[in-house]
Design an enzyme around this catalytic site. Structure first.
Site, short mmCIF file in Angstrom:
data_model
loop_
_atom_site.label_atom_id
_atom_site.label_comp_id
_atom_site.label_asym_id
_atom_site.label_seq_id
_atom_site.Cartn_x
_atom_site.Cartn_y
_atom_site.Cartn_z
N GLY A 1 0.81 -1.21 0.00
CA GLY A 1 0.00 0.00 0.00
C GLY A 1 0.84 1.26 0.00
O GLY A 1 0.51 2.26 -0.65
N ASN A 2 1.97 1.22 0.71
CA ASN A 2 2.84 2.39 0.78
C ASN A 2 3.66 2.58 -0.48
O ASN A 2 4.27 3.63 -0.68
CB ASN A 2 3.76 2.30 2.00
CG ASN A 2 3.00 2.51 3.30
OD1 ASN A 2 2.10 3.33 3.36
ND2 ASN A 2 3.35 1.76 4.32
N LYS B 1 -6.42 -5.50 13.90
CA LYS B 1 -5.83 -4.87 12.72
C LYS B 1 -6.33 -3.43 12.60
O LYS B 1 -7.52 -3.19 12.40
CB LYS B 1 -6.23 -5.66 11.48
CG LYS B 1 -5.78 -5.04 10.16
CD LYS B 1 -4.28 -5.13 9.97
CE LYS B 1 -3.90 -4.64 8.59
NZ LYS B 1 -2.44 -4.66 8.40
N LYS C 1 -2.58 -8.79 3.53
CA LYS C 1 -2.33 -8.85 2.09
C LYS C 1 -1.12 -9.71 1.75
O LYS C 1 -1.07 -10.29 0.64
CB LYS C 1 -2.16 -7.45 1.52
CG LYS C 1 -0.96 -6.68 2.05
CD LYS C 1 -0.90 -5.27 1.47
CE LYS C 1 0.33 -4.51 1.98
NZ LYS C 1 0.30 -4.33 3.46
#
Length: 340
Positions: free
Chosen positions: A9-10, A122, A206
């Site tokens: 994601g980053n 999470k 993920k």
């Protein structure tokens, strides 16, 4: 042999940047360009991606309208699979037009009896101050917990078992299509005795989902691409040192010794160690160094222990840390996180 590439994601939304459409398009273009060394030939490639920043954006938008009840997390996850997949597919067509692409909305089957379902842990969505977090807890039923710099919503993170669309993914790959699937870990669902899926409020890790995806297509190579250039021992300390190569046993020991950050790099090392237990090799490194990563000049490579040569099974992941040939667990906590 098929390779699976997981874009963190980053890597798609850089830290501190606004999650605007323009910023995401720019970063997706950068990601597609970085993947050219993998896409130039005819090697089968399957791509997956993170969605944390995008889910956070949609949660804020959903919470902002008092007239509409906040959308469930499984629906928001499905929306982000379409959002990121659409942007990524267009960028890939521009950078590697000789390939065919398909983005597939993917549902990830989880166990309703997974202990994680009863233990939200999470973090998802934006940071709140404590009064706002407590208000959302009271009004919307959120589970909330302190996080660095504030409070965040926390949700269950059950282990992925298999992908509901696994046969469709295999069929597409076998026709030469470059598939984008299981974005954000896929939409978590439970399946009843009649095979009917139902979405659940949670997030599948993920990186673990990338292992399931890799096993689904029989891949021997998994690339976990992020915004750092590899796995570091003592990350953030003056003694930090990048690790060039580990086997599965060494990776589990690294985790058991607490030498990698739990919230960021540890899930990648866990996933890589699990994949190594099934005979696969994982490369962890920077999106900007794909060519060097493939050549062994950058990043961290986690390989099977011993000389296991059996290719990974194409069945669902099941027990991600168990099964024939899996690496021994160095620490009960690690075993519980990855096993059934």
């Amino acid at each position: 042999m098929t390779a699976v590439v997981a874009l963190g994601g980053n890597a798609l939304a850089r830290r501190g940047e606004p999650i605007s459409a323009e910023v995401q398009r720019r970063n997706v273009e950068r990601a597609a360009n970085a993947l050219i060394p993998l896409l130039d030939g005819d090697r089968p490639v399957v791509i997956t991606h993170g969605n944390g920043p995008q889910v956070g954006l949609l949660l804020l938008e959903s919470e902002a309208d008092p007239a509409v009840r906040t959308y469930p997390l499984d629906v928001l996850g499905a929306e982000t699979e379409g959002m990121v997949g659409y942007l990524l597919e267009q960028a890939l067509i521009r950078h590697a037009p000789h390939r065919r692409y398909a983005t597939l909305l993917t549902q990830t089957v989880v166990d309703p009896a997974d202990p994680a379902m009863a233990e939200p842990s999470k973090p998802v969505g934006p940071l709140y101050d404590e009064p706002t977090a407590r208000r959302l807890e009271a009004e919307l039923g959120y589970a909330v917990a302190p996080d660095t710099g504030g409070w965040r919503r926390v949700v269950p993170s059950p282990k992925p078992l298999r992908l509901l669309e696994e046969q469709a993914i295999r069929d597409l790959v076998e026709t030469g299509t470059t598939v984008i699937a299981a974005g954000g870990g896929g939409v978590p669902v439970v399946v009843d005795a009649d095979g009917r899926p139902r979405g659940v409020e949670g997030v599948v890790d993920k990186d673990l989902a990338a292992v399931v995806l890799a096993r689904t297509v029989g891949a021997r190579t998994l690339l976990l691409l992020t915004d750092v250039d590899g796995v570091y021992r003592d990350f953030g300390a003056p003694t930090r040192a990048r690790i060039g190569r580990l086997d599965a046993t060494g990776a589990w020991k690294l985790l058991a010794d607490g030498q990698v950050a739990r919230g960021s790099m540890a899930p990648k090392v866990e996933a890589a160690a699990a994949f190594a237990g099934f005979g696969g090799t994982t490369m962890i490194g920077s999106l900007d160094q794909v060519e060097d990563l493939l050549a062994g000049r950058a990043g961290t490579v986690i390989v099977p222990h011993g000389h296991r040569r059996t290719p990974p099974s194409r069945e669902g992941a099941g027990d991600l840390a168990g099964g024939s040939g899996s690496a021994p667990m160095a620490e009960p906590a690690v075993s519980e996180r990855m096993g059934t």
